[in-house]
Design a protein around this motif. Sequence first.
Motif, mmCIF file in Angstrom:
data_model
loop_
_atom_site.group_PDB
_atom_site.id
_atom_site.type_symbol
_atom_site.label_atom_id
_atom_site.label_comp_id
_atom_site.label_asym_id
_atom_site.label_seq_id
_atom_site.Cartn_x
_atom_site.Cartn_y
_atom_site.Cartn_z
ATOM 1 N N THR A 13 0.862 -1.167 0.000
ATOM 2 C CA THR A 13 0.000 0.000 0.000
ATOM 3 C C THR A 13 0.903 1.223 0.000
ATOM 4 O O THR A 13 1.817 1.303 0.798
ATOM 5 C CB THR A 13 -0.887 0.014 1.263
ATOM 6 O OG1 THR A 13 -1.565 -1.234 1.354
ATOM 7 C CG2 THR A 13 -1.891 1.146 1.197
ATOM 8 N N SER A 15 1.461 5.413 0.037
ATOM 9 C CA SER A 15 1.006 6.781 0.238
ATOM 10 C C SER A 15 2.097 7.675 -0.338
ATOM 11 O O SER A 15 3.163 7.783 0.227
ATOM 12 C CB SER A 15 0.823 7.089 1.724
ATOM 13 O OG SER A 15 -0.155 6.262 2.282
ATOM 14 N N PHE A 19 0.652 12.705 -3.793
ATOM 15 C CA PHE A 19 -0.661 12.186 -4.174
ATOM 16 C C PHE A 19 -0.709 11.756 -5.635
ATOM 17 O O PHE A 19 -1.717 11.856 -6.294
ATOM 18 C CB PHE A 19 -1.764 13.193 -3.854
ATOM 19 C CG PHE A 19 -1.783 13.556 -2.401
ATOM 20 C CD1 PHE A 19 -1.291 14.777 -1.980
ATOM 21 C CD2 PHE A 19 -2.260 12.668 -1.460
ATOM 22 C CE1 PHE A 19 -1.293 15.105 -0.628
ATOM 23 C CE2 PHE A 19 -2.269 12.996 -0.113
ATOM 24 C CZ PHE A 19 -1.775 14.220 0.307
ATOM 25 N N ALA A 20 0.381 11.267 -6.155
ATOM 26 C CA ALA A 20 0.460 10.783 -7.524
ATOM 27 C C ALA A 20 -0.240 9.433 -7.636
ATOM 28 O O ALA A 20 -0.392 8.707 -6.663
ATOM 29 C CB ALA A 20 1.926 10.639 -7.933
ATOM 30 N N ASP A 21 -0.673 9.086 -8.853
ATOM 31 C CA ASP A 21 -1.221 7.766 -9.125
ATOM 32 C C ASP A 21 -0.042 6.823 -9.326
ATOM 33 O O ASP A 21 0.646 6.885 -10.341
ATOM 34 C CB ASP A 21 -2.105 7.808 -10.365
ATOM 35 C CG ASP A 21 -2.772 6.478 -10.638
ATOM 36 O OD1 ASP A 21 -2.896 5.660 -9.698
ATOM 37 O OD2 ASP A 21 -3.168 6.252 -11.796
ATOM 38 N N VAL A 22 0.224 5.989 -8.318
ATOM 39 C CA VAL A 22 1.421 5.160 -8.290
ATOM 40 C C VAL A 22 1.031 3.699 -8.150
ATOM 41 O O VAL A 22 0.126 3.362 -7.397
ATOM 42 C CB VAL A 22 2.330 5.572 -7.108
ATOM 43 C CG1 VAL A 22 3.537 4.665 -7.001
ATOM 44 C CG2 VAL A 22 2.763 7.012 -7.249
ATOM 45 N N HIS A 23 1.730 2.838 -8.882
ATOM 46 C CA HIS A 23 1.504 1.395 -8.791
ATOM 47 C C HIS A 23 2.818 0.740 -8.365
ATOM 48 O O HIS A 23 3.847 0.929 -9.011
ATOM 49 C CB HIS A 23 1.065 0.849 -10.149
ATOM 50 C CG HIS A 23 0.897 -0.618 -10.185
ATOM 51 N ND1 HIS A 23 -0.141 -1.279 -9.568
ATOM 52 C CD2 HIS A 23 1.659 -1.574 -10.758
ATOM 53 C CE1 HIS A 23 -0.017 -2.571 -9.763
ATOM 54 N NE2 HIS A 23 1.072 -2.784 -10.476
ATOM 55 N N ASP A 43 5.485 2.153 -11.055
ATOM 56 C CA ASP A 43 4.996 2.871 -12.224
ATOM 57 C C ASP A 43 4.342 4.143 -11.693
ATOM 58 O O ASP A 43 3.470 4.073 -10.823
ATOM 59 C CB ASP A 43 3.934 2.072 -12.985
ATOM 60 C CG ASP A 43 4.469 0.781 -13.584
ATOM 61 O OD1 ASP A 43 5.687 0.680 -13.804
ATOM 62 O OD2 ASP A 43 3.654 -0.125 -13.831
ATOM 63 N N SER A 44 4.763 5.296 -12.192
ATOM 64 C CA SER A 44 4.184 6.556 -11.744
ATOM 65 C C SER A 44 4.204 7.563 -12.888
ATOM 66 O O SER A 44 5.200 7.679 -13.604
ATOM 67 C CB SER A 44 4.969 7.118 -10.558
ATOM 68 O OG SER A 44 4.445 8.364 -10.169
ATOM 69 N N ASP A 45 3.099 8.286 -13.034
ATOM 70 C CA ASP A 45 3.014 9.326 -14.058
ATOM 71 C C ASP A 45 3.469 10.689 -13.544
ATOM 72 O O ASP A 45 3.533 11.644 -14.301
ATOM 73 C CB ASP A 45 1.575 9.436 -14.574
ATOM 74 C CG ASP A 45 1.144 8.180 -15.320
ATOM 75 O OD1 ASP A 45 2.018 7.484 -15.876
ATOM 76 O OD2 ASP A 45 -0.068 7.898 -15.340
ATOM 77 N N GLU A 46 3.744 10.770 -12.236
ATOM 78 C CA GLU A 46 4.197 12.011 -11.626
ATOM 79 C C GLU A 46 5.395 11.720 -10.724
ATOM 80 O O GLU A 46 5.592 10.589 -10.299
ATOM 81 C CB GLU A 46 3.078 12.639 -10.790
ATOM 82 C CG GLU A 46 1.852 13.019 -11.583
ATOM 83 C CD GLU A 46 0.789 13.642 -10.713
ATOM 84 O OE1 GLU A 46 1.155 14.397 -9.781
ATOM 85 O OE2 GLU A 46 -0.394 13.376 -10.951
ATOM 86 N N GLN A 101 8.020 4.413 -15.694
ATOM 87 C CA GLN A 101 7.328 3.134 -15.701
ATOM 88 C C GLN A 101 8.352 2.020 -15.533
ATOM 89 O O GLN A 101 9.395 2.021 -16.180
ATOM 90 C CB GLN A 101 6.568 2.932 -17.018
ATOM 91 C CG GLN A 101 5.571 4.034 -17.337
ATOM 92 C CD GLN A 101 4.454 4.099 -16.325
ATOM 93 O OE1 GLN A 101 3.825 3.105 -15.998
ATOM 94 N NE2 GLN A 101 4.218 5.301 -15.797
#
Length: 122
Positions: A13, A15, A19-23, A43-46, A101
């Motif tokens: 999990t 945090s 507050f990026a969308d992270v996998h 993987d993160s776009d930010e 990514q």
Amino acid sequence: MLQAAQAFFITLTLSAFSFADVHLYTCGVAASGADATFDICMDSDESVGGIQFTFDGGGSGFSVTGASGGAAGDAGFTLSTSPTGTVLGFSFTGASIDAAQGQLLLSVAGTFTDGSETTVGP
């Protein structure tokens, strides 16, 4: 003895302080006796300014002993862990991890403590 034969369930999990969308996901494992090191990829776009997640080995008796390396290490993050699996990382200088990514975030080391045979792998 560790065998790469059956699935090892891990709950991650995240945090992200930005507050990026992270996998997050496991992307490798090395095992020797009761000791194992799991590579955690991201993987993160930010960009990510800090991380906190729980590495949960379920009923395996896996106790986390440390975390190091990867993009977190390259960014100069201070990494801290607890035996129950909490991994925390941040930079005192405000550094961040660039968006990407499939990048290696860090490696989590630990020991299987219950003494029984444990399997790790896909």
